[in-house]
Design a protein around this motif. Structure first.
Motif, short mmCIF file in Angstrom:
data_model
loop_
_atom_site.label_atom_id
_atom_site.label_comp_id
_atom_site.label_asym_id
_atom_site.label_seq_id
_atom_site.Cartn_x
_atom_site.Cartn_y
_atom_site.Cartn_z
N PRO A 41 0.80 -1.23 0.00
CA PRO A 41 0.00 0.00 0.00
C PRO A 41 0.82 1.28 0.00
N TYR A 42 2.09 1.18 0.37
CA TYR A 42 2.87 2.40 0.54
C TYR A 42 3.92 2.58 -0.56
N SER A 43 3.72 1.88 -1.67
CA SER A 43 4.64 2.00 -2.80
C SER A 43 3.86 2.30 -4.07
N SER A 44 4.41 3.19 -4.87
CA SER A 44 3.75 3.52 -6.14
C SER A 44 4.20 2.60 -7.27
N ASP A 45 5.10 1.68 -6.97
CA ASP A 45 5.66 0.81 -7.99
C ASP A 45 4.72 -0.33 -8.38
N GLY A 46 4.02 -0.89 -7.39
CA GLY A 46 3.21 -2.07 -7.65
C GLY A 46 1.81 -1.72 -8.12
N PRO A 47 1.07 -2.74 -8.56
CA PRO A 47 -0.30 -2.51 -9.03
C PRO A 47 -1.27 -2.28 -7.89
N ALA A 48 -2.39 -1.65 -8.19
CA ALA A 48 -3.50 -1.58 -7.25
C ALA A 48 -4.14 -2.97 -7.18
N TRP A 49 -4.94 -3.20 -6.14
CA TRP A 49 -5.53 -4.53 -5.98
C TRP A 49 -6.42 -4.88 -7.18
N GLU A 50 -7.12 -3.90 -7.69
CA GLU A 50 -7.99 -4.13 -8.84
C GLU A 50 -7.17 -4.61 -10.05
N GLU A 51 -6.01 -3.99 -10.25
CA GLU A 51 -5.14 -4.39 -11.36
C GLU A 51 -4.55 -5.77 -11.12
N LEU A 52 -4.17 -6.03 -9.88
CA LEU A 52 -3.63 -7.34 -9.54
C LEU A 52 -4.66 -8.44 -9.77
N PHE A 53 -5.89 -8.17 -9.38
CA PHE A 53 -6.96 -9.16 -9.56
C PHE A 53 -7.24 -9.41 -11.04
N ALA A 54 -7.22 -8.35 -11.84
CA ALA A 54 -7.44 -8.50 -13.28
C ALA A 54 -6.32 -9.34 -13.90
N ALA A 55 -5.08 -9.11 -13.46
CA ALA A 55 -3.95 -9.89 -13.97
C ALA A 55 -4.08 -11.34 -13.55
N PHE A 56 -4.56 -11.55 -12.33
CA PHE A 56 -4.76 -12.91 -11.83
C PHE A 56 -5.78 -13.68 -12.68
N LEU A 57 -6.88 -13.03 -13.01
CA LEU A 57 -7.91 -13.69 -13.80
C LEU A 57 -7.44 -14.01 -15.22
N GLU A 58 -6.46 -13.26 -15.69
CA GLU A 58 -5.91 -13.54 -17.02
C GLU A 58 -4.84 -14.63 -16.97
N ALA A 59 -4.08 -14.68 -15.88
CA ALA A 59 -2.95 -15.61 -15.79
C ALA A 59 -3.36 -17.02 -15.36
N VAL A 60 -4.42 -17.09 -14.59
CA VAL A 60 -4.87 -18.36 -14.01
C VAL A 60 -6.28 -18.64 -14.52
N ASP A 61 -6.56 -19.89 -14.81
CA ASP A 61 -7.91 -20.25 -15.26
C ASP A 61 -8.90 -20.00 -14.13
N PRO A 62 -9.71 -18.94 -14.18
CA PRO A 62 -10.59 -18.62 -13.05
C PRO A 62 -11.59 -19.72 -12.76
N ALA A 63 -11.99 -20.47 -13.78
CA ALA A 63 -12.97 -21.54 -13.56
C ALA A 63 -12.41 -22.67 -12.72
N GLY A 64 -11.08 -22.71 -12.56
CA GLY A 64 -10.47 -23.78 -11.76
C GLY A 64 -10.09 -23.36 -10.35
N VAL A 65 -10.19 -22.07 -10.05
CA VAL A 65 -9.78 -21.56 -8.73
C VAL A 65 -10.73 -22.07 -7.65
N ARG A 66 -10.17 -22.70 -6.62
CA ARG A 66 -10.98 -23.24 -5.53
C ARG A 66 -10.90 -22.41 -4.26
N ALA A 67 -9.77 -21.74 -4.03
CA ALA A 67 -9.57 -21.02 -2.78
C ALA A 67 -8.87 -19.70 -3.05
N LEU A 68 -9.37 -18.64 -2.40
CA LEU A 68 -8.86 -17.28 -2.63
C LEU A 68 -8.65 -16.60 -1.28
N ILE A 69 -7.46 -16.04 -1.10
CA ILE A 69 -7.12 -15.32 0.13
C ILE A 69 -6.95 -13.85 -0.22
#
Length: 317
Positions: A41-69
């Motif tokens: 949260p205190y760095s401008s280098d990394g993505p926002a959570w929304e961007e991270l989640f969008a990247a996650f849905l593209e990188a991993v088959d969302p239909a196969g995800v069983r557990a999310l933290i």
């Protein structure tokens, strides 16, 4: 006083931080791990959570995800969990195999447990009818209006102060498959205003017919809870009982032993307690010969020699 740590597994799956820079071919199969999404949260280098989640849905088959933290989603003591939860709910049509969610996986270095700003977490239950496990950390702004959900088997709410309204909402919910319930009740100074009267529907055993594990933990009322458990009908249905992390002393342990039989339990978890050594021996000698595993680790000493007034819970602030 120890704090909380990052979740290391969910749904029996090992936790793995999603790295948007990782080689996608090297990522495990979507259903083989519990995916943790957290940002700095205190760095401008990394993505926002929304961007991270969008990247996650593209990188991993969302239909196969069983557990999310859901870990750090920003400055979580200013922005509520409605932000990441809303994004997950919006993706429900893609996360068709999701069975478990943990919201607020933050350690003390990231945010004190009572600084984590939560929200209405029951929207996850509404959006995912197949969810079997829901975990929440943080009681500030937490809402849990009564909900009906046929699949949920495990519910854990970890707080330094659990609002009575949340306790009542949980106990007024229709959760016919619920097997495991753990509530960290906390202290009144941080919003933990639930009383034994609020717990009454649970203690009478009229709620949650499949319940076999009950934890009423991290409470400044641990002695009163233990005394109530001595005659609570729900105890006869349990296989494991946790009264850990709170201010339990000899008086509560004695009441527990002098009440109804506990020899049917597989485990009695009393870790982080204020029992004297003689009472520890009394508990183990009463139960362990019957095969009950008793956890009496983490004997604590009251602060400043203040006796019962100096007892403390595992986490509060």
């Amino acid at each position: 006083m120890s704090g909380v740590e990052h979740v290391d597994e969910l749904l029996g799956l090992p936790a793995l931080d999603f790295d948007p820079e990782a080689d996608r071919a090297a990522l495990p199969a979507a259903g083989d791990v519990a995916w943790r999404l957290r940002v700095e949260p205190y760095s401008s280098d990394g993505p926002a959570w929304e961007e991270l989640f969008a990247a996650f849905l593209e990188a991993v088959d969302p239909a196969g995800v069983r557990a999310l933290i859901i870990g750090q989603w920003g400055e979580s003591y200013e922005e509520t969990s409605a932000y990441p939860i809303g994004l997950v709910v919006a993706a429900a049509g893609r996360l068709t195999s999701l069975e478990a969610v943990f919201v607020g996986d933050l350690e003390m270095e990231e945010a004190e447990i009572s600084w984590i700003e939560q929200s209405d977490v029951t929207v996850l239950l509404d959006a995912f009818p197949g969810l079997v496990a829901l975990g929440v950390r943080g009681g500030s702004e937490l809402e849990f209006p009564p909900v009906k959900h046929d699949s949920l088997r495990a519910l854990t709410i970890e707080t330094g102060g659990l609002p009575a309204a949340v306790v009542r909402g949980v106990l007024d919910s229709e959760l016919p498959s619920l097997e495991r319930l753990e509530l960290w009740l906390g202290v009144s100074a941080y919003g933990g205003d639930a009383t034994l009267a609020d717990l009454a529907p649970l203690l009478t055993g009229t709620r949650f017919p499949r319940l076999h594990h009950l934890g009423l933990c991290n409470s400044e009322l641990e002695n009163e809870i233990a005394s109530a458990m001595a005659s609570a009908p729900v105890v006869a249905r349990l296989r494991t009982l946790a009264l850990s992390g709170g201010t339990l002393g000899d008086e509560g342990a004695a009441a527990l032993l002098e009440g109804q039989p506990l020899t049917h339990l597989g485990t009695l978890d009393l870790h982080h307690h204020f029992l004297t050594e003689p009472m520890e021996r009394r508990v183990t000698e009463a139960l362990e010969p019957h095969g009950v595993r008793v956890d009496l680790s983490e004997r604590c000493e009251p602060w400043d020699g203040r006796g019962a007034a100096g007892r403390y819970t595992t986490v509060a602030e």
